[in-house]
Design a protein around this motif. Structure first.
Motif, mmCIF file in Angstrom:
data_model
loop_
_atom_site.group_PDB
_atom_site.id
_atom_site.type_symbol
_atom_site.label_atom_id
_atom_site.label_comp_id
_atom_site.label_asym_id
_atom_site.label_seq_id
_atom_site.Cartn_x
_atom_site.Cartn_y
_atom_site.Cartn_z
ATOM 1 N N TYR A 203 0.826 -1.216 0.000
ATOM 2 C CA TYR A 203 0.000 0.000 0.000
ATOM 3 C C TYR A 203 0.858 1.263 0.000
ATOM 4 N N TYR A 204 1.892 1.287 0.843
ATOM 5 C CA TYR A 204 2.735 2.478 0.972
ATOM 6 C C TYR A 204 4.010 2.315 0.148
ATOM 7 N N ASP A 205 4.385 3.385 -0.551
ATOM 8 C CA ASP A 205 5.594 3.368 -1.367
ATOM 9 C C ASP A 205 6.826 3.537 -0.488
ATOM 10 N N GLY A 206 7.967 3.068 -1.012
ATOM 11 C CA GLY A 206 9.223 3.218 -0.297
ATOM 12 C C GLY A 206 10.299 3.770 -1.205
ATOM 13 N N GLU A 207 11.534 3.838 -0.704
ATOM 14 C CA GLU A 207 12.645 4.331 -1.507
ATOM 15 C C GLU A 207 12.920 3.380 -2.662
ATOM 16 N N VAL A 208 12.997 3.923 -3.879
ATOM 17 C CA VAL A 208 13.273 3.121 -5.066
ATOM 18 C C VAL A 208 14.776 2.893 -5.172
ATOM 19 N N GLU A 231 19.296 2.489 -11.457
ATOM 20 C CA GLU A 231 19.463 2.564 -10.009
ATOM 21 C C GLU A 231 18.433 3.486 -9.366
ATOM 22 N N THR A 232 17.672 4.197 -10.190
ATOM 23 C CA THR A 232 16.783 5.235 -9.647
ATOM 24 C C THR A 232 15.331 5.127 -10.109
ATOM 25 N N HIS A 233 15.067 4.453 -11.214
ATOM 26 C CA HIS A 233 13.712 4.408 -11.766
ATOM 27 C C HIS A 233 12.946 3.177 -11.274
ATOM 28 N N LYS A 234 11.636 3.355 -11.084
ATOM 29 C CA LYS A 234 10.741 2.227 -10.835
ATOM 30 C C LYS A 234 9.898 2.033 -12.092
ATOM 31 N N PHE A 235 10.394 1.199 -12.994
ATOM 32 C CA PHE A 235 9.673 0.949 -14.233
ATOM 33 C C PHE A 235 8.543 -0.039 -13.977
ATOM 34 N N GLU A 236 7.345 0.305 -14.453
ATOM 35 C CA GLU A 236 6.166 -0.515 -14.155
ATOM 36 C C GLU A 236 5.415 -0.972 -15.401
ATOM 37 N N GLY A 237 5.834 -0.539 -16.579
ATOM 38 C CA GLY A 237 5.135 -0.936 -17.791
ATOM 39 C C GLY A 237 6.110 -1.357 -18.863
ATOM 40 N N LEU A 238 5.761 -2.434 -19.593
ATOM 41 C CA LEU A 238 6.654 -3.036 -20.574
ATOM 42 C C LEU A 238 5.846 -3.465 -21.781
ATOM 43 N N THR A 239 6.295 -3.072 -22.986
ATOM 44 C CA THR A 239 5.648 -3.527 -24.213
ATOM 45 C C THR A 239 6.708 -3.729 -25.279
ATOM 46 N N LEU A 240 6.459 -4.654 -26.199
ATOM 47 C CA LEU A 240 7.403 -4.928 -27.282
ATOM 48 C C LEU A 240 7.351 -3.804 -28.318
ATOM 49 N N HIS A 241 8.528 -3.347 -28.735
ATOM 50 C CA HIS A 241 8.628 -2.298 -29.757
ATOM 51 C C HIS A 241 9.088 -2.888 -31.082
ATOM 52 N N PHE A 250 12.138 -2.668 -26.335
ATOM 53 C CA PHE A 250 10.921 -2.509 -25.544
ATOM 54 C C PHE A 250 10.674 -1.025 -25.301
ATOM 55 N N LEU A 251 9.415 -0.689 -25.059
ATOM 56 C CA LEU A 251 9.067 0.613 -24.508
ATOM 57 C C LEU A 251 8.678 0.409 -23.055
ATOM 58 N N LEU A 252 9.117 1.332 -22.198
ATOM 59 C CA LEU A 252 8.892 1.246 -20.761
ATOM 60 C C LEU A 252 8.234 2.524 -20.267
ATOM 61 N N CYS A 253 7.380 2.393 -19.265
ATOM 62 C CA CYS A 253 6.875 3.580 -18.582
ATOM 63 C C CYS A 253 7.227 3.480 -17.106
#
Length: 276
Positions: A203-208, A231-241, A250-253
């Motif tokens: 539920y609660y976010d933490g340090e990425v 080392e700094t991003h929290k990538f949560e979306g992945l699709t084939l490019h 891939f494209l990432l969001c």
């Protein structure tokens, strides 16, 4: 070429907290974990369109009320969007027909209860962040960032009678294990994203602490490679490019865990023949 390259491709104004995406021809369909819209972004025209999933669709829904849409996948002519299951109001699945534009809502509370029983996961620790369909089975990816640290894959047949859970152990960053944030199927491999986040809560976010790309066999779930990509991003979306003999793109969001309505889209390029 290095083992991988990661570059910022473009920024979309009007979407915040992006949690999943699918590229289809010249369009990207994007979901946000704090919104009840489906977004369609025309890559060539650089235009954003909002699709209402509910009559009263909203953006920046308060955390306690949001549907927490974390997974999007395509099956036939339909896109399927799944809530994470991490609270009782996050148990919805929405389908959007790309041809007819029809939208259908389904309550998955009963099935999510079966998932928790199968994996012995508490109400607070169920956290689904990826989905795909293969050989008449759903594959749902459990992010094990809760107190029980149960990271793995659920397989579910069409009748929801046969449900299995397979634990998957991923690498650590600063003694924090990375956990699934998305997954897609390319040929016979599951490519996945995973993030290390310093929290024991769904539920609660933490340090990425960083993100990985990796691959699993679709048949055995054997881990074939992992590569830390940030080392700094929290990538949560992945699709084939794109996909060729030498490279796969891939494209990432990224979910920045803010209310700012801006989303960065990255391109990740991997050599196919490297071993880490």
């Amino acid at each position: 070429m290095e083992k991988f390259t990661l570059e910022l491709l473009f920024q979309i104004v009007g979407i915040g907290s992006a949690s999943g995406l699918i590229q289809k021809d010249d369009s990207m369909f994007i979901i946000s974990d704090n919104s009840s819209f489906l977004y369609e972004y025309n890559i060539k025209e650089r235009e954003l369109h909002k699709i209402k999933l509910f009559e009263n669709s909203q953006e920046n829904i308060p955390k306690k009320d949001k549907f927490d849409f974390e997974s999007i996948t395509q099956k036939g002519t339909k896109l399927y969007i799944f809530g994470s299951g991490s609270t009782p109001n996050r148990n919805k699945r929405i389908s959007y027909d790309l041809t007819s534009k029809a939208i259908v809502e389904k309550d998955l509370s009963a099935m999510y209860e079966k998932l928790k029983q199968t994996a012995a996961v508490s109400d607070d620790d169920l956290n689904l962040e990826g989905a795909l369909f293969h050989n008449e089975n759903w594959y749902l990816f459990q992010r094990g960032n809760g107190a029980q640290s149960k990271n793995g894959i659920f397989t579910i047949d069409k009748q929801e009678n046969n449900i299995h859970f397979f634990s998957i152990t991923l690498p650590k960053i600063k003694n924090i294990e990375a956990t699934f944030t998305d997954a897609i199927l390319v040929e016979d491999k599951i490519y996945f994203l995973a993030a290390a986040e310093d929290t024991a809560s769904t539920y609660y976010d933490g340090e990425v602490l960083g993100s990985f790309i990796g691959a699993l066999s679709i048949d055995t779930f054997e881990l074939t490679f992992t590569q830390q990509i940030s080392e700094t991003h929290k990538f949560e979306g992945l699709t084939l490019h794109t996909n060729s003999k030498q490279i796969i793109e891939f494209l990432l969001c990224e979910d920045k865990d803010t209310e700012v309505l801006e989303t960065d889209i990255y391109k990740l390029t991997l050599e196919k023949n490297f071993k880490n």
